[in-house]
Every structure is written in structure tokens, then in C-alpha cells.
Write a protein that holds these residues in place. Structure first.
Motif, mmCIF file in Angstrom:
data_model
loop_
_atom_site.group_PDB
_atom_site.id
_atom_site.type_symbol
_atom_site.label_atom_id
_atom_site.label_comp_id
_atom_site.label_asym_id
_atom_site.label_seq_id
_atom_site.Cartn_x
_atom_site.Cartn_y
_atom_site.Cartn_z
ATOM 1 N N GLU A 1 0.848 -1.208 0.000
ATOM 2 C CA GLU A 1 0.000 0.000 0.000
ATOM 3 C C GLU A 1 0.876 1.249 0.000
ATOM 4 O O GLU A 1 0.580 2.236 -0.670
ATOM 5 C CB GLU A 1 -0.907 0.023 1.238
ATOM 6 C CG GLU A 1 -1.875 -1.123 1.310
ATOM 7 C CD GLU A 1 -3.135 -0.874 0.492
ATOM 8 O OE1 GLU A 1 -3.405 0.300 0.189
ATOM 9 O OE2 GLU A 1 -3.815 -1.852 0.162
ATOM 10 N N PHE A 2 1.942 1.175 0.800
ATOM 11 C CA PHE A 2 2.860 2.322 0.866
ATOM 12 C C PHE A 2 3.434 2.610 -0.514
ATOM 13 O O PHE A 2 3.440 3.756 -0.980
ATOM 14 C CB PHE A 2 3.978 2.036 1.877
ATOM 15 C CG PHE A 2 5.095 3.048 1.835
ATOM 16 C CD1 PHE A 2 4.860 4.381 2.147
ATOM 17 C CD2 PHE A 2 6.384 2.674 1.472
ATOM 18 C CE1 PHE A 2 5.887 5.332 2.107
ATOM 19 C CE2 PHE A 2 7.415 3.606 1.416
ATOM 20 C CZ PHE A 2 7.164 4.941 1.736
ATOM 21 N N GLU A 3 3.884 1.547 -1.157
ATOM 22 C CA GLU A 3 4.497 1.706 -2.477
ATOM 23 C C GLU A 3 3.510 2.319 -3.465
ATOM 24 O O GLU A 3 3.857 3.186 -4.262
ATOM 25 C CB GLU A 3 4.982 0.324 -2.958
ATOM 26 C CG GLU A 3 6.154 0.439 -3.870
ATOM 27 C CD GLU A 3 6.766 -0.909 -4.200
ATOM 28 O OE1 GLU A 3 6.588 -1.883 -3.431
ATOM 29 O OE2 GLU A 3 7.423 -0.981 -5.249
ATOM 30 N N ARG A 4 2.253 1.847 -3.348
ATOM 31 C CA ARG A 4 1.214 2.345 -4.249
ATOM 32 C C ARG A 4 0.891 3.826 -3.981
ATOM 33 O O ARG A 4 0.520 4.567 -4.876
ATOM 34 C CB ARG A 4 -0.059 1.505 -4.064
ATOM 35 C CG ARG A 4 -0.612 1.013 -5.396
ATOM 36 C CD ARG A 4 -1.689 -0.025 -5.204
ATOM 37 N NE ARG A 4 -1.168 -1.306 -4.774
ATOM 38 C CZ ARG A 4 -1.756 -2.131 -3.905
ATOM 39 N NH1 ARG A 4 -2.892 -1.799 -3.348
ATOM 40 N NH2 ARG A 4 -1.225 -3.286 -3.615
ATOM 41 N N MET A 5 1.031 4.216 -2.711
ATOM 42 C CA MET A 5 0.695 5.599 -2.328
ATOM 43 C C MET A 5 1.703 6.618 -2.831
ATOM 44 O O MET A 5 1.371 7.779 -3.039
ATOM 45 C CB MET A 5 0.685 5.679 -0.798
ATOM 46 C CG MET A 5 -0.662 5.839 -0.204
ATOM 47 S SD MET A 5 -0.501 5.752 1.580
ATOM 48 C CE MET A 5 -1.948 4.790 1.913
ATOM 49 N N LEU A 6 2.953 6.169 -2.967
ATOM 50 C CA LEU A 6 3.997 7.104 -3.408
ATOM 51 C C LEU A 6 3.706 7.558 -4.825
ATOM 52 O O LEU A 6 3.427 6.740 -5.702
ATOM 53 C CB LEU A 6 5.359 6.396 -3.390
ATOM 54 C CG LEU A 6 6.062 6.240 -2.044
ATOM 55 C CD1 LEU A 6 7.196 5.221 -2.163
ATOM 56 C CD2 LEU A 6 6.597 7.559 -1.530
ATOM 57 N N SER A 7 3.760 8.877 -5.027
ATOM 58 C CA SER A 7 3.494 9.385 -6.375
ATOM 59 C C SER A 7 4.260 10.687 -6.577
ATOM 60 O O SER A 7 4.964 11.145 -5.671
ATOM 61 C CB SER A 7 1.990 9.640 -6.566
ATOM 62 O OG SER A 7 1.647 10.859 -5.961
ATOM 63 N N ASP A 8 4.074 11.277 -7.738
ATOM 64 C CA ASP A 8 4.744 12.556 -8.001
ATOM 65 C C ASP A 8 4.238 13.664 -7.074
ATOM 66 O O ASP A 8 4.873 14.696 -6.924
ATOM 67 C CB ASP A 8 4.515 12.981 -9.462
ATOM 68 C CG ASP A 8 5.214 12.016 -10.409
ATOM 69 O OD1 ASP A 8 6.097 11.266 -9.917
ATOM 70 O OD2 ASP A 8 4.881 11.995 -11.604
ATOM 71 N N LYS A 9 3.056 13.400 -6.469
ATOM 72 C CA LYS A 9 2.505 14.408 -5.560
ATOM 73 C C LYS A 9 3.123 14.326 -4.162
ATOM 74 O O LYS A 9 3.008 15.244 -3.367
ATOM 75 C CB LYS A 9 0.988 14.201 -5.423
ATOM 76 C CG LYS A 9 0.208 14.552 -6.663
ATOM 77 C CD LYS A 9 -1.262 14.424 -6.326
ATOM 78 C CE LYS A 9 -2.113 14.474 -7.562
ATOM 79 N NZ LYS A 9 -3.445 13.944 -7.310
ATOM 80 N N THR A 10 3.744 13.169 -3.863
ATOM 81 C CA THR A 10 4.292 12.976 -2.509
ATOM 82 C C THR A 10 5.483 13.898 -2.285
ATOM 83 O O THR A 10 6.433 13.889 -3.065
ATOM 84 C CB THR A 10 4.755 11.513 -2.311
ATOM 85 O OG1 THR A 10 3.762 10.640 -2.836
ATOM 86 C CG2 THR A 10 4.997 11.206 -0.852
#
Ligand code: PMP
Length: 404
Positions: free
Chosen positions: A153-162
Motif C-alpha cells: 500500500e505504501f508503495e502504491r501511495m507514493l506518487s509525483d505528488k508525494t
């Protein structure tokens, strides 16, 4: 480790509470202080008390030297450079400092900050304030029933917005040790900096900020065998140099005029006003004390205590441990049937056993387990298997009384 000899360094461990020898299992809230710490503070006040950084007289120079030596000691403990270590009031203050200054510089509308479901309120609320102010979004990594982060889930949450990941190294409620290396690796792969809340880590685990490559890290002196009212924020110099001040005042400037103020370089840029000189000296004394024993020995002793406590607590019928992570420190949260944790805590206190009860400043975590709170026993290397037996006996007695 010669525990009996070590325990002599802590006078409080030889006192009684409610007529019984004290069993102190509230080390997660604050650790007891060795004589080396109280004596260092006493010596400062009795022999060279003075303000730092702006005096030419001998006492002021001595105090300045001790304060800056304390910074070097605490920085060295986590393998940081002294200029990367800001003295704060504690972990809470360190995280608020970072949330304010990092938020002001780097967080914009629509950006995201990632925390986790097991955070202490002091690693939740400052980011909520920051997100409210900057119109950013707070994302929360969920956990499984064992109290472990769901890394997918953590990996999925990381994005360019993070823009930042702010996560606890060790859970203050369940003792879970998080996979911080993986967290940092995954975040850095997206060029996202990571702040670790190490309030429950540095006293149990040897932490090397350079080896971890962590960007920021917060911790408290009083959980590290030092005094209250002092702690630290570590930041990579390349980050700290980019951050604006937190508070304005004396000591954090190079020059002041009514037209323009030039701020000091880190770390003084973030230390406005007279600092907690005695606190820094006491914190360094605590750190030196730990270094003297050796974190490897502390870790081994605490691992043995953890295994023993787990085995003994698991054997109690009707006791439910909250959070059963495999990778864990010496902190155990439990509930007993439908009993209120406060009643359990009071019955243990009558037997001289100090545990903490309630939500442990992790209300969202309590919600996750649908419980109002827990009783928490948090151990230190100076605890003994005999004290664990006293806890088990105490819980059994409490259970009998609660059943009546
Ligand atoms: N984070 C964690 C994980 C903690 O355990 C604590 C203290 N219970 C804090 C933050 C806050 O530390 P302090 O109260 O020393 O600022």
C-alpha cells in the motif's frame, strides 16, 4: 551485562511504591535517569551556570563549550555532523519545527504527505496543521492485524505528488519495528525525503543516519535516559540549508537591522532564544552513558527480555496482545477481556508495578483495533526476568479481582 551493578546507577529502581519494590515498566513514556545524568546537570548549575554563545567571560565560554560538546556527542551518537543536529524541546517540538519550516518551503496545494496508521499524535497533528495550511493531503499507510505496515500500500501511495514521508521507526504502542530501510529506499527512488520519528528507536537500536540515508529524524532526550524538555531534530545539511527559520529571536541571526535580518546558518537558525543548556548537557550525559554500556549489549539484553515477556504474557489465558509483529522491541500492549485498561493499571500500581494505560497518544491506532485503550508494559535493559514474573503475577491477581 551485570544488571545488578547497572541498576545501582538508577537510585529510583531501589525505591518502593505502595509498600512494594518498584517495577518500572513505563520506559516508553520516559526512562529513568542514571546518576551520571543528574550529576552532569547538577555540576552545570553548581559550577558553571551561564548563558551560551554571547559571553566573553569564563563561565559563559565554559557553558558554550559544554553546550556545543553536547551537540557533538548527540550528533555523533547517530553518526551525524554537529551542524546537522538542532536541539529542540523533544520529538514533538522537532516534528512541529519540521512541519512548519518544510511545509512553508516545499508543500503546495494538492501535494501529499505520507504517514502511517500507527503514528503517535505528535507525528499526525503537526502534519494535519501543515496540510490544512498548505491545502495539501495527508495519506495514511494502513497496517495488518499484527501491527505491521502494509508495504504494498505504501508503495502504491507514493506518487509525483508525494513531498514527504513521515513515519515512526518503532511503534510506541505495539513495539513494531518498521522496515525503515525499505521505506527510505522506495521513497528515495521517487526523490521523496523521509523523516523518521525515532522517539522509540534510538534507545533500543543503533541508528546511523548516514548508513540509513534518512533525511530527517526526531528524538527525545528523556526517553534516552536524559532529562525532559530536550530533544533533537537531525536533518541532512543540504536540506537544513534550504529551510526558513521556525521562530525568530536572539541567537538565530547573523545580523539584524530594521531593513533586513540575515539568518544564522543551521543549526543555530532553528534555535531562537536561550536554549535548554542544562537539558543538552544532561542529554549528552545520557547518550554517553548508553555508549558506555554499548547499544549492542543493550539490544541483546532487551531481545532476551522481549522473548521472555512475550512467552510469559502469551501464556495468560484471557490476555490479548495488541500487535504481534515479528520484528519488535520490548513494548507490549494488552487488553484483558472487557476490563478497562485503567482498572488494570490501578490494580498493578497497587502492587508497585508501573505500566501506562489509555490510548498512548495513538487514538487512530486504537480505532483500528476497535478498542478504547490498552495497558502497556515497556521495558528497558535495566529490567529483569524477575520483574516480568512480578508483572505476570500482578496481572493474574488483577484478573481475579476484576472477575469478582
Ligand atoms: N513519537 C513517539 C513514537 C513517541 O513515543 C513519543 C512520546 N511518547 C513522541 C513522539 C513524543 O515525544 P515527546 O513527548 O518527548 O515530545
Amino acid at each position: 551485562m551485570d544488571i545488578e551493578k547497572i541498576r545501582l546507577d538508577f537510585p529510583i529502581l531501589h525505591t518502593t511504591v505502595n509498600g512494594k519494590p518498584l517495577v518500572y515498566f513505563d520506559n516508553g513514556a520516559t526512562t529513568q535517569k542514571p546518576l551520571a545524568v543528574t550529576r552532569a546537570i547538577e555540576t552545570y548549575y553548581n559550577t558553571y551556570n551561564s548563558n551560551v554563545h554571547r559571553g566573553v567571560h569564563t563561565l559563559s565560554q565554559k557553558a558554550t563549550m559544554a553546550y556545543e560538546e553536547a551537540r557533538t556527542t548527540v550528533a555523533g551518537f547517530i553518526n551525524a555532523q554537529p551542524e546537522e543536529l538542532i536541539f529542540t524541546k523533544g520529538t514533538t517540538d522537532a516534528i512541529n519545527l519540521l512541519a512548519y519550516t518544510f511545509g512553508k518551503k516545499f508543500i503546495k496545494e494538492g501535494d501529499e504527505i505520507i504517514i502511517s496508521a500507527m503514528e503517535h499524535h505528535s507525528n499526525i497533528v503537526p502534519w494535519q496543521l501543515c496540510c490544512e495550511e498548505r491545502k495539501a493531503v495527508l495519506k495514511v499507510v494502513p497496517i495488518n492485524e499484527n501491527g505491521e505496515l502494509l508495504m504494498d500500500e505504501f508503495e502504491r501511495m507514493l506518487s509525483d505528488k508525494t513531498k514527504l514521508v513521515a513515519i515512526t521507526y518503532v511503534s510506541n504502542t505495539m513495539g513494531t519495528i518498521n522496515p525503515v530501510r525499505d521505506i527510505i529506499r522506495l521513497a528515495h527512488a521517487r526523490k521523496v525525503p523521509v523523516m523518521l520519528d525515532a522517539a522509540q528507536a534510538v534507545q533500543h537500536i543503533a541508528v546511523d543516519v548516514k548508513e540509513l540515508d534518512v533525511d530527517f529524524m526526531a528524538f527525545s532526550g528523556h526517553k534516552l535516559y536524559g532529562p525532559t524538555g530536550i530533544g533533537a531534530l537531525y536533518g541532512k545539511l543540504s536540506w537544513l540549508e534550504q529551510l526558513p527559520p521556525y521562530q525568530g529571536g536572539g541567537d538565530m541571526i547573523k545580523t539584524v537591522s530594521f531593513d533586513k535580518t540575515v539568518y544564522a546558518d543551521p543549526p543555530l537558525r532553528f534555535e531562537a532564544g536561550t536554549p535548554n543548556i542544562a537539558g543538552a548537557i544532561g542529554m549528552a550525559a545520557g547518550v554517553k552513558y548508553i555508549i558506555g554500556i554499548g547499544l549492542d549489549k543493550i539490544a541483546t539484553t532487551e531481545r532476551i527480555l522481549t522473548e521472555y515477556a512475550l512467552e510469559r504474557l502469551s501464556s495468560i489465558d484471557g490476555l490479548r496482545l495488541i500487535g504481534m509483529a515479528e520484528h519488535r522491541g520490548p513494548t507490549f500492549s494488552f487488553v484483558i477481556g472487557n476490563s478497562h485498561p485503567t482498572d488494570v493499571g490501578e490494580l498493578l500500581d497497587q502492587q508497585g508495578i508501573a505500566v501506562r494505560t489509555g490510548h498512548h497518544c495513538t487514538q487512530p491506532l486504537m480505532d483500528r483495533y476497535c478498542i478504547p485503550g490498552t495497558a502497556r508494559a515497556s521495558l528497558s535493559f535495566y529490567n529483569t526476568p524477575e520483574e516480568i514474573e512480578r508483572l505476570v503475577d500482578g496481572i493474574n491477581k488483577a484478573m481475579k479481582l476484576l472477575k469478582r
